[in-house]
Design an enzyme around this catalytic site. Structure first.
Site, PDB file in Angstrom:
ATOM      1  N   LYS A 153       0.869  -1.173   0.000  1.00  0.00           N
ATOM      2  CA  LYS A 153       0.000   0.000   0.000  1.00  0.00           C
ATOM      3  C   LYS A 153       0.911   1.230   0.000  1.00  0.00           C
ATOM      4  O   LYS A 153       1.356   1.687   1.039  1.00  0.00           O
ATOM      5  CB  LYS A 153      -0.905  -0.005   1.244  1.00  0.00           C
ATOM      6  N   GLU A 201      -0.535   7.490  -1.504  1.00  0.00           N
ATOM      7  CA  GLU A 201      -1.435   7.920  -2.573  1.00  0.00           C
ATOM      8  C   GLU A 201      -0.996   9.254  -3.185  1.00  0.00           C
ATOM      9  O   GLU A 201      -1.580   9.706  -4.181  1.00  0.00           O
ATOM     10  CB  GLU A 201      -2.867   8.030  -2.048  1.00  0.00           C
ATOM     11  N   ARG A 202       0.043   9.888  -2.614  1.00  0.00           N
ATOM     12  CA  ARG A 202       0.517  11.158  -3.150  1.00  0.00           C
ATOM     13  C   ARG A 202       1.396  10.986  -4.389  1.00  0.00           C
ATOM     14  O   ARG A 202       1.457  11.876  -5.231  1.00  0.00           O
ATOM     15  CB  ARG A 202       1.288  11.929  -2.076  1.00  0.00           C
ATOM     16  N   CYS A 251      13.746  10.752   6.577  1.00  0.00           N
ATOM     17  CA  CYS A 251      13.875  10.457   8.008  1.00  0.00           C
ATOM     18  C   CYS A 251      15.310  10.445   8.472  1.00  0.00           C
ATOM     19  O   CYS A 251      15.578  10.469   9.670  1.00  0.00           O
ATOM     20  CB  CYS A 251      13.198   9.129   8.338  1.00  0.00           C
ATOM     21  N   GLU A 278       9.795  16.706  14.515  1.00  0.00           N
ATOM     22  CA  GLU A 278      10.311  16.456  13.170  1.00  0.00           C
ATOM     23  C   GLU A 278       9.587  17.385  12.193  1.00  0.00           C
ATOM     24  O   GLU A 278       8.388  17.231  11.938  1.00  0.00           O
ATOM     25  CB  GLU A 278      10.099  14.992  12.772  1.00  0.00           C
TER      26      GLU A 278
END
Length: 502
Positions: free
Chosen positions: A173, A176-177, A281, A383
């Site tokens: 999955k 979706e961007r 990250c 962050e």
């Protein structure tokens, strides 16, 4: 307008639901595609496809699985230019950055080309009289992966090649961007000879993720993303009896000692802090110069470099940094910058007013640099996930180490120094999963494993490398005895190795 569906049983398929999400070009702010979001029923059907394919694939000899991986690697290399352009159009990062991302993913495919060696078991002869013990690793079954927008090629490639090489089937999955690259790579994997149903891609949002977490036929879940969502996925997945690895947020520090090569440190900080617009990250978002004189030298050399960053769309071959992913991300980052100013940090370089002619609708932000940041400020604690570097001045080495160890995240860190004793002490004392010495982004190569400590990781296993093999397999141990003749009597208790009657 392109409509993006799913990849199931070796081919692209249209979604059946009516829910959609929009895909934008971050450089222009214009919609370039529509992605179909799967319903729970669609996810359940795709999981069933993966489950039905697993038995035959798991029984396929590892050497034959490796042959598929070799062909897959070759196809990825052949199509890297195509994939990089597709990736940059939806994500916004520069073409060289996109190619570098894909190359790091290909490294993992190369690693699992050696899967026959990686799955070798252990054997102990004569653990007792006439008794032998051996251990093997077998696939867990159906594995699901949820991946973030910032590395739409690399992070999925850190997951499913290892899982599939180990004999599992996989349901991905992606974000979706920027969903196009994962689907195109799925086609290449099938072209390499992967049987239908072994690798499937489902586009969706929280409904799809929850369906994967709840499905009884999903045995393990891998996740990379924010800490809040990672903790949710770990809690819900493990509550449903699944094995879960969730790699989460970060706040990575780079300590600059007084004896460091300052030019080297500044160049490293530029790439680590502003590369990919800070949306990774492992980005260095906190610089910790030790001593006032070190801090002053750092600011003096770093400031003009940040000011001269060439921020432009990926179509500009001279671009150092592209836009951030979305309007929401841009607004969030600007909000943090305002909070930093209000808290008293000195904004040395302010990139908020950047304007590019012809790209006024894009999500561009220039590099931002703060000095005199303190550990109680939100720009230090949280962050930001953008091109913002905070300089936190430390009076001494011990204060710098304590600062790192006190932070809730423990993903990556680095120290720049010429002193081996200092570097060795730093490596030993910091409570961080990945440490660099004069290396700003210490991402391990594919045959080592990637992962943090503290709230940067939920679960027991890091990703790719041998930790990835362990996550994607279960250990099974057999004890065998082949008697040379019929023996009388029975023993009903545990026995020592010297007991010849057992």
């Amino acid at each position: 307008m392109t409509t993006i569906g799913h990849f199931v049983s070796g081919k692209r398929v249209d979604g059946k639901g009516e829910r959609m999400s929009q895909v934008f070009n971050p450089a222009t702010g214009e919609q370039i595609a529509t992605v179909q979001l799967a319903s729970k029923a669609e996810v359940n059907a795709i999981v069933k496809v993966a489950w039905e394919a697993q038995s035959a694939w798991g029984a396929t000899p590892p050497a034959k699985r490796a042959q598929v991986m070799f062909r897959f690697r070759d196809l990825l290399n052949q199509h890297i230019d195509e994939l990089a352009k597709m990736l940059s159009a939806e994500h916004g990062k520069t073409i060289p950055d996109a190619k570098g991302e894909i190359a790091r993913g290909i490294e993992v495919v190369e690693f699992v080309c050696g899967i026959p060696q990686l799955l070798k078991g252990e054997y102990s002869e004569q653990v007792a009289s006439g008794v032998d013990t051996f251990a093997i690793r077998q696939p867990v079954g159906v594995v699901a992966g949820t991946t973030p927008f910032n590395f739409p090629a690399m992070v999925p490639l850190w997951m499913y090649p290892v899982s599939i090489a180990c004999g599992n089937t996989f349901v991905l999955k992606p974000s979706e961007r920027d969903p196009s690259v994962p689907l195109r790579i799925a086609e290449l994997f099938h072209e390499a000879g992967l049987p239908a149903g072994v690798f499937n891609v489902v586009n969706g949002d929280k409904e799809a993720v929850d369906a994967l977490l709840d499905h009884p036929l999903v045995d393990a879940v891998s996740f990379v993303g924010s800490t809040a969502i990672g903790q949710y996925i770990y809690s819900r997945g493990t509550a449903n009896g699944k094995r879960v690895q969730a790699l989460c947020g970060a706040k990575n520090h780079m300590v600059i000692m007084p004896d460091a090569d300052m030019d080297q440190a500044v160049d490293a900080l530029m790439g680590a802090g502003y590369g990919s617009a800070g949306e990774r990250c492992m980005a260095i978002s906190v610089a910790v110069p030790v001593g006032a004189e070190t801090a002053d030298r750092l600011i003096a050399k770093l400031t003009p470099k940040v000011q001269s960053l060439n921020v432009a769309p990926y179509t500009d071959p001279n671009s150092d940094m592209g836009p951030v992913i979305s309007r929401e991300a841009l607004d969030r980052i600007k909000g943090y910058i305002a909070e930093g100013e209000a808290a008293g940090a000195k904004l040395v370089v302010d990139g908020r007013n950047l304007k590019l002619q012809g790209y006024e609708g894009g999500y561009f932000l220039g590099g931002c640099l703060f000095d005199n940041v303190t550990t109680d400020m939100s720009i230090y604690k949280n962050e930001i996930f953008g091109p913002v570097v905070s300089v936190v001045r430390a009076k001494g080495y011990a204060e710098a180490v304590d600062m790192i160890n006190s932070h809730e995240y423990g993903n990556g860190t680095a120290i720049f120094t010429r002193d081996g004793d200092t570097a060795r002490d730093f490596f030993s004392r910091v409570k961080i999963g990945m440490v660099g010495v004069n290396v700003p982004i210490p991402v391990p190569v594919a045959y080592h494993s990637f992962g943090g400590w503290k709230r940067s990781l939920f679960g027991d296993h890091h990703i790719h490398g041998m930790e990835g093999v362990r996550f994607n397999t279960r250990l099974k141990t057999m004890t065998t005895r082949w008697p040379s003749g019929i023996r009388e009597g029975a023993v009903f208790n545990f026995h020592s190795g010297s007991d010849t009657k057992a």
